[in-house]
Design an enzyme around this catalytic site. Sequence first.
Site, PDB file in Angstrom:
ATOM      1  N   HIS A 178       0.844  -1.206   0.000  1.00 25.83           N
ATOM      2  CA  HIS A 178       0.000   0.000   0.000  1.00 25.83           C
ATOM      3  C   HIS A 178       0.875   1.250   0.000  1.00 25.83           C
ATOM      4  O   HIS A 178       0.538   2.248  -0.633  1.00 25.83           O
ATOM      5  CB  HIS A 178      -0.918   0.025   1.218  1.00 25.83           C
TER       6      HIS A 178
ATOM      7  N   ASP B 135      -7.556  -2.406  -1.748  1.00 23.67           N
ATOM      8  CA  ASP B 135      -8.535  -3.173  -0.974  1.00 23.67           C
ATOM      9  C   ASP B 135      -9.898  -2.835  -1.557  1.00 23.67           C
ATOM     10  O   ASP B 135     -10.283  -1.660  -1.602  1.00 23.67           O
ATOM     11  CB  ASP B 135      -8.491  -2.782   0.498  1.00 23.67           C
TER      12      ASP B 135
ATOM     13  N   GLU C 190      -6.386 -12.154   3.053  1.00 21.33           N
ATOM     14  CA  GLU C 190      -7.414 -11.120   2.877  1.00 21.33           C
ATOM     15  C   GLU C 190      -8.058 -11.235   1.497  1.00 21.33           C
ATOM     16  O   GLU C 190      -7.417 -10.948   0.483  1.00 21.33           O
ATOM     17  CB  GLU C 190      -6.803  -9.724   3.024  1.00 21.33           C
TER      18      GLU C 190
ATOM     19  N   HIS D  38      -7.791  -7.865  -0.682  1.00 21.93           N
ATOM     20  CA  HIS D  38      -6.497  -7.223  -0.972  1.00 21.93           C
ATOM     21  C   HIS D  38      -5.853  -7.814  -2.225  1.00 21.93           C
ATOM     22  O   HIS D  38      -5.676  -9.021  -2.332  1.00 21.93           O
ATOM     23  CB  HIS D  38      -5.545  -7.405   0.217  1.00 21.93           C
TER      24      HIS D  38
END
Length: 188
Positions: A99, A106, A163, A166
């Site tokens: 990120h 996301d 996740e 993500h």
Amino acid sequence: MKNTYSLVEITPQSHDVILEIAYATEKNFTGKPVYKQPLCLMHEEAASRLQRAIEVLQPMGLRLKIWDAFRPQEAQQELYDCAPDPEYVSHPQTGVRPHCRGIAIDLTLVDQFGHELEMGTEFDDFRSLAHHGNDQVSNLAQKNRLILAGAMNVAGFNPIQSEWWHYQLPDADHYPVLKESELGSGIL
């Protein structure tokens, strides 16, 4: 390394997405805003690949809702301080920090009316239920996760196992970690 300052803003007008930048609100695992502004920024290469994912989903009547993209290293530190588990939050100094490089996003799927599709967990759910391939979520959630994964994969993004929301570009070390002070963007 790629150009340090090649971040572009993703907007509903530029990319036909819905923005709900979670860390600009209290609706995130910290319980408070981390960003001052609800900006969605990505490295230009990631933004181009995001456009490809959008195009893949359009014939299915699906769109993307984005919760987070670029995150300055200072914000990464704040998130890690609240949840120091590198399986879910990359270490702000030694982790991959996609990120902070502008190459991670996301997001989730929404239908033609903007309603989120069933994914089995909420965003930032730090349990194994959020892991890709978890068969403890409904069949519908598994199907929707696979649709999202397929579109993102075709566009050139990779998932992380823990996740479902993500996705990131491969070869993260080819992109520099950015601090807010290097951008002057006022995110924090």
